[in-house]
Scaffold this motif. Structure first.
Motif, mmCIF file in Angstrom:
data_model
loop_
_atom_site.group_PDB
_atom_site.id
_atom_site.type_symbol
_atom_site.label_atom_id
_atom_site.label_comp_id
_atom_site.label_asym_id
_atom_site.label_seq_id
_atom_site.Cartn_x
_atom_site.Cartn_y
_atom_site.Cartn_z
ATOM 1 N N VAL A 35 16.954 69.333 -37.888
ATOM 2 C CA VAL A 35 17.628 70.534 -38.358
ATOM 3 C C VAL A 35 18.965 70.108 -38.961
ATOM 4 N N ILE A 36 19.243 70.577 -40.180
ATOM 5 C CA ILE A 36 20.558 70.325 -40.786
ATOM 6 C C ILE A 36 21.432 71.546 -40.508
ATOM 7 N N ILE A 37 22.589 71.283 -39.917
ATOM 8 C CA ILE A 37 23.466 72.372 -39.466
ATOM 9 C C ILE A 37 24.828 72.267 -40.150
ATOM 10 N N ASP A 38 25.278 73.378 -40.749
ATOM 11 C CA ASP A 38 26.655 73.457 -41.225
ATOM 12 C C ASP A 38 27.516 73.795 -40.019
ATOM 13 N N ALA A 82 11.067 76.770 -35.275
ATOM 14 C CA ALA A 82 11.300 78.208 -35.079
ATOM 15 C C ALA A 82 12.621 78.626 -35.727
ATOM 16 N N HIS A 83 13.424 77.646 -36.163
ATOM 17 C CA HIS A 83 14.729 77.969 -36.744
ATOM 18 C C HIS A 83 14.616 78.202 -38.247
ATOM 19 N N GLN A 84 15.395 79.166 -38.740
ATOM 20 C CA GLN A 84 15.391 79.523 -40.167
ATOM 21 C C GLN A 84 16.779 79.278 -40.757
ATOM 22 N N PRO A 85 16.836 78.957 -42.063
ATOM 23 C CA PRO A 85 18.153 78.870 -42.696
ATOM 24 C C PRO A 85 18.952 80.154 -42.440
ATOM 25 N N GLY A 86 20.211 79.975 -42.082
ATOM 26 C CA GLY A 86 21.065 81.133 -41.815
ATOM 27 C C GLY A 86 21.179 81.469 -40.333
ATOM 28 N N ASP A 87 20.294 80.912 -39.481
ATOM 29 C CA ASP A 87 20.367 81.196 -38.038
ATOM 30 C C ASP A 87 21.637 80.585 -37.436
ATOM 31 N N ARG A 88 22.260 81.330 -36.521
ATOM 32 C CA ARG A 88 23.365 80.757 -35.731
ATOM 33 C C ARG A 88 22.766 79.965 -34.575
ATOM 34 N N VAL A 89 23.228 78.725 -34.416
ATOM 35 C CA VAL A 89 22.653 77.877 -33.366
ATOM 36 C C VAL A 89 23.727 77.085 -32.633
ATOM 37 N N ALA A 90 23.346 76.615 -31.443
ATOM 38 C CA ALA A 90 24.100 75.590 -30.714
ATOM 39 C C ALA A 90 23.157 74.403 -30.596
ATOM 40 N N ALA A 91 23.677 73.192 -30.756
ATOM 41 C CA ALA A 91 22.769 72.039 -30.778
ATOM 42 C C ALA A 91 23.426 70.794 -30.213
ATOM 43 N N MET A 92 22.577 69.944 -29.640
ATOM 44 C CA MET A 92 22.989 68.592 -29.264
ATOM 45 C C MET A 92 22.577 67.682 -30.407
ATOM 46 N N CYS A 93 23.573 67.107 -31.081
ATOM 47 C CA CYS A 93 23.238 66.142 -32.128
ATOM 48 C C CYS A 93 23.433 64.711 -31.602
#
Ligand SMILES: NC(=O)c1ccc[n+]([C@@H]2O[C@H](COP(=O)([O-])OP(=O)(O)OC[C@H]3O[C@@H](n4cnc5c(N)ncnc54)[C@H](OP(=O)(O)O)[C@@H]3O)[C@@H](O)[C@H]2O)c1
Length: 325
Positions: A35-38, A82-93
């Motif tokens: 997942v690429i996250i801004d 299950a994630h879509q562009p624009g979704d707000r997420v928290a992630a372990m990178c």
């Protein structure tokens, strides 16, 4: 993109702001797609302090971008996600979070509840998954038990107090000063004791505890064992005090108590289903109002050195967060 790199292993002061290419949609833990996250906010924790000195168990080649966890907005997700562009997420990178854009495995990326802002999201995964894992998966907490939490105003400590409270436990906290006592109480501590005072006697007077969760280590372990009721568990989570305690096992035999290790990363990183299950339990505790990450220092990305120095100097309360955009 703007990012912060560790360029030499001389401590927090050696962090540098750099301009580097954005990451590819791949990750060491999910080479087939990530997942690429801004990134809006990046969480700062003890491991980054250790990494800045080359003292952490994971030692990437220099230079590298630290930052184990973020909150932000999905830019792209791998097929089947299950994630879509624009979704707000928290992630372990795991690494790469101190940057405007990062890549995380799909199964370590979680929808961020509307009740939490980005700074709170940046303090969610590492601390709250560790708290749940320590209390329940490893510690076998049951409702009605009493839990004592060391380093209780820190990131892991406040999360552990909130999760324990949400699961129906009575909570004791051990902290070193007044400001930390206030934070521990805000996180749900029923009783607060001073690490520099006679906390072992005070806990005994209060009836002892079923579980101790210890992210601090050092010389308090024997007193922690003495604070346990019969059948009690001491859950070993970390060693911020700097030294790794040793235990005389006759104490375990004489009092019928256990010492349990809780290494969240090592256990869950190969278990995507367990991660999802823990997140579901945490989401329930967010919905019930028990889980609200306590954000302490909040600094812009370019002040990452100061953020690490706050943790290194034992001045952190709650979660230290970098605002990235
Ligand atoms: N096992 C796992 O899976 C796992 C997962 C996440 C984190 N951890 C570990 O858990 C530990 C705590 O992380 P955290 O994010 O909660 O850290 P934190 O926010 O900095 O809190 C740590 C607490 O440790 C206490 N402390 C005692 N002696 C200290 C010293 N010499 N220097 C700094 N702090 C000292 C401080 O509380 P007082 O001043 O009140 O004593 C401080 O609030 C770290 O070792 C981290 O690596 C383990």
């Amino acid at each position: 993109m703007r990012a912060i790199q560790i360029t030499e292993l001389t401590g927090p002061a050696a962090l540098k702001e750099v301009d580097v290419p954005e990451p590819e949609a791949t990750h060491l833990l999910s080479p087939d797609g990530a997942v690429i996250i801004d990134v809006e906010a990046a969480g700062v924790s003890f491991p980054e302090v250790l990494q800045s000195r080359g003292e952490y168990q994971i030692k990437p080649n220099l230079p590298f971008i630290p930052g184990a966890e973020v909150a932000g907005v999905v830019r792209s997700a791998p097929e089947g996600s299950a994630h879509q562009p624009g979704d707000r997420v928290a992630a372990m990178c795991m690494l790469g979070g101190f940057a405007e854009t990062t890549a995380a495995p799909d199964w370590l990326t979680f929808r961020l509840a509307d009740d939490l802002d980005a700074a709170q999201g940046a303090g969610l995964v590492l601390n709250y998954h560790t708290a749940y894992f320590s209390l329940v998966t490893r510690g076998r907490l049951e409702a009605g038990e009493t839990v004592l939490v060391h380093g209780a105003a820190g990131g892991v400590g406040t999360a552990t107090l909130q999760v324990a409270k949400g699961l129906g436990a009575k909570t004791f906290a051990v902290v070193s000063d007044d400001a930390k006592e206030e934070v521990a109480r805000r996180a749900g501590a029923d009783e607060v004791f001073r690490s520099g005072g006679p906390w072992k006697d005070e806990v005994s007077a209060a009836g002892k505890v079923d579980m101790v969760v210890d992210p601090v280590g050092g010389d308090r372990m024997t007193d922690s064992l003495r604070s346990l009721k019969e059948g009690g568990r001491l859950v070993v989570v970390g060693f911020t005090a700097g030294s790794i305690p040793e235990v005389k096992v006759n104490r375990l035999l004489l009092n019928n108590v256990s010492v349990v290790g809780a290494g969240w990363g090592a256990y869950v990183l190969s278990k995507p289903a367990l991660n999802a299950e823990i997140q579901r339990e945490i989401d329930k505790l967010i919905a019930s109002g028990h889980v609200r990450p306590i954000v302490g220092a909040r600094l812009p990305l370019e002040r990452a050195t100061e953020a690490l120095e706050i943790i290194d100097g034992r001045r952190a309360v709650g979660k230290v967060v970098l605002d990235v955009r």
